[in-house]
Design a protein around this motif. Structure first.
Motif, PDB file in Angstrom:
ATOM      1  N   ASP A   1       6.338 -50.167 -54.961  1.00  0.00           N
ATOM      2  CA  ASP A   1       5.231 -50.787 -54.677  1.00  0.00           C
ATOM      3  C   ASP A   1       4.081 -50.237 -53.849  1.00  0.00           C
ATOM      4  O   ASP A   1       4.376 -49.304 -53.034  1.00  0.00           O
ATOM      5  CB  ASP A   1       5.261 -52.432 -54.285  1.00  0.00           C
ATOM      6  N   ARG A   2       2.856 -50.359 -54.291  1.00  0.00           N
ATOM      7  CA  ARG A   2       1.642 -49.664 -53.531  1.00  0.00           C
ATOM      8  C   ARG A   2       1.962 -50.403 -52.055  1.00  0.00           C
ATOM      9  O   ARG A   2       1.722 -49.748 -51.090  1.00  0.00           O
ATOM     10  CB  ARG A   2       0.460 -49.974 -53.904  1.00  0.00           C
ATOM     11  N   ASP A   3       2.341 -51.784 -51.808  1.00  0.00           N
ATOM     12  CA  ASP A   3       2.581 -52.553 -50.769  1.00  0.00           C
ATOM     13  C   ASP A   3       3.935 -52.181 -50.035  1.00  0.00           C
ATOM     14  O   ASP A   3       4.859 -52.593 -50.599  1.00  0.00           O
ATOM     15  CB  ASP A   3       2.206 -53.946 -50.859  1.00  0.00           C
ATOM     16  N   ARG A   4       4.005 -51.431 -49.156  1.00  0.00           N
ATOM     17  CA  ARG A   4       5.448 -51.053 -48.659  1.00  0.00           C
ATOM     18  C   ARG A   4       6.084 -52.391 -48.212  1.00  0.00           C
ATOM     19  O   ARG A   4       7.402 -52.301 -48.618  1.00  0.00           O
ATOM     20  CB  ARG A   4       5.202 -50.077 -47.378  1.00  0.00           C
TER      21      ARG A   4
ATOM     22  N   ALA B   1       5.887 -55.387 -49.502  1.00  0.00           N
ATOM     23  CA  ALA B   1       6.716 -56.024 -50.860  1.00  0.00           C
ATOM     24  C   ALA B   1       7.937 -55.119 -51.076  1.00  0.00           C
ATOM     25  O   ALA B   1       9.020 -55.813 -51.872  1.00  0.00           O
ATOM     26  CB  ALA B   1       5.371 -56.012 -51.821  1.00  0.00           C
TER      27      ALA B   1
ATOM     28  N   THR C   1       7.389 -46.542 -51.649  1.00  0.00           N
ATOM     29  CA  THR C   1       5.900 -46.755 -51.766  1.00  0.00           C
ATOM     30  C   THR C   1       5.278 -45.857 -52.969  1.00  0.00           C
ATOM     31  O   THR C   1       5.405 -44.761 -52.789  1.00  0.00           O
ATOM     32  CB  THR C   1       5.370 -46.488 -50.357  1.00  0.00           C
TER      33      THR C   1
ATOM     34  N   ASP D   1       1.693 -45.561 -55.703  1.00  0.00           N
ATOM     35  CA  ASP D   1       0.604 -45.977 -56.164  1.00  0.00           C
ATOM     36  C   ASP D   1       0.373 -45.136 -57.642  1.00  0.00           C
ATOM     37  O   ASP D   1       0.228 -44.107 -57.794  1.00  0.00           O
ATOM     38  CB  ASP D   1      -0.636 -45.546 -55.351  1.00  0.00           C
TER      39      ASP D   1
END
Length: 258
Positions: free
Chosen positions: A45-48, A50, A64, A66
């Motif tokens: 995920d782009r949100d580490r 999450a 991580t 993107d």
């Protein structure tokens, strides 16, 4: 004599390596379902945070990532060369009418939903093709088929993603790699908070589909397992609609039939 697999075994994913891209929300439930069926799951995920939370829940690794950065996608595919399953759920929407859309907003939606999908199919598909096996699953939306005011760019990217899926299925199928899409309807996630905050809008969406309610992320998980597993060994280039009958119905009014 070799024991023949049972039909229950068709859905098992033991020994298979899976990657979930977009590990929050629907992706989190998909990761849990794949793990429960035996897959080893990496959560990206782009949100580490999450990615790490979902990975911890399924006993997998986190990454991580993107997908708007093609080089990052290429590097991830290189670092994870033995994947059997890739699921892409990451997407975004800017709800505005066409005349109000800015070029910057257009680019943001296209970069994630369309360019990101292309990069994932290209780089992870390349690895699968070289190994002559794999299942790529891309999340689309009912907006790939039906629209409403404010959905222009999102709908265009989702329709484009479906065409990428079909083309990849045609190009990869000869070596045993399958590529499919899942098109959800309305799902209770953080991304639909704007709708849920307005009761009239929320209820209108619920009554638009045949089941008369919203779905929850776990109701998409079965479709992911099906398309990832041998249960769908002859399914490729298709769009599996998990929309409660939204695209089957014509309007919100139920006419008298007497």
């Amino acid at each position: 004599m070799e024991e023949q697999p049972t039909f229950t075994d068709l859905f098992r994913l033991d020994g298979r390596q899976a990657l979930i891209i977009g590990a929050g929300g629907i992706g989190s439930e998909a990761a849990r379902a794949l793990s429960d069926h035996g897959a080893q799951v990496t959560c990206a995920d782009r949100d580490r945070v999450a990615a790490e939370e979902t990975a911890a829940a399924v006993g997998g690794a986190s990454l991580t990532l993107d997908v708007t950065d093609p080089e990052a996608v290429r590097q991830a595919a290189e670092n994870l060369p033995d994947l059997d399953i890739v699921v892409l759920t990451a997407a975004m929407n800017v709800r505005k009418r066409i005349i109000d859309y800015s070029p910057g907003e257009f680019d943001r939606v296209v970069d994630l939903n369309l360019k990101g999908t292309f990069a994932v199919i290209k780089y992870f598909g390349e690895r699968m093709v070289s190994r002559h096996r794999g299942s790529l699953i891309v999340f689309s939306s009912i907006r790939d088929q039906v629209v409403e005011p404010g959905q222009s760019v999102y709908a265009a990217t989702k329709a484009g993603a479906v065409q990428l899926v079909k083309t990849a299925a045609a190009e990869f199928g000869g070596v045993g790699v399958r590529v499919n899409a899942i098109s959800p309807g309305i799902v209770e996630t953080a991304l639909t908070g704007q709708i849920k905050s307005q009761p009239e809008w929320y209820q209108a969406y619920a009554t638009k589909n045949a089941l008369g309610r919203w779905s929850v992320p776990s109701e998409l998980a079965g479709a992911v397992v099906y398309l990832a597993s041998d249960a769908s060994s002859y399914v490729t280039g298709t769009t599996l609609r998990v929309d409660g009958g939204w695209t089957a119905m014509d309007g919100r009014f139920t006419p008298p039939t007497d």
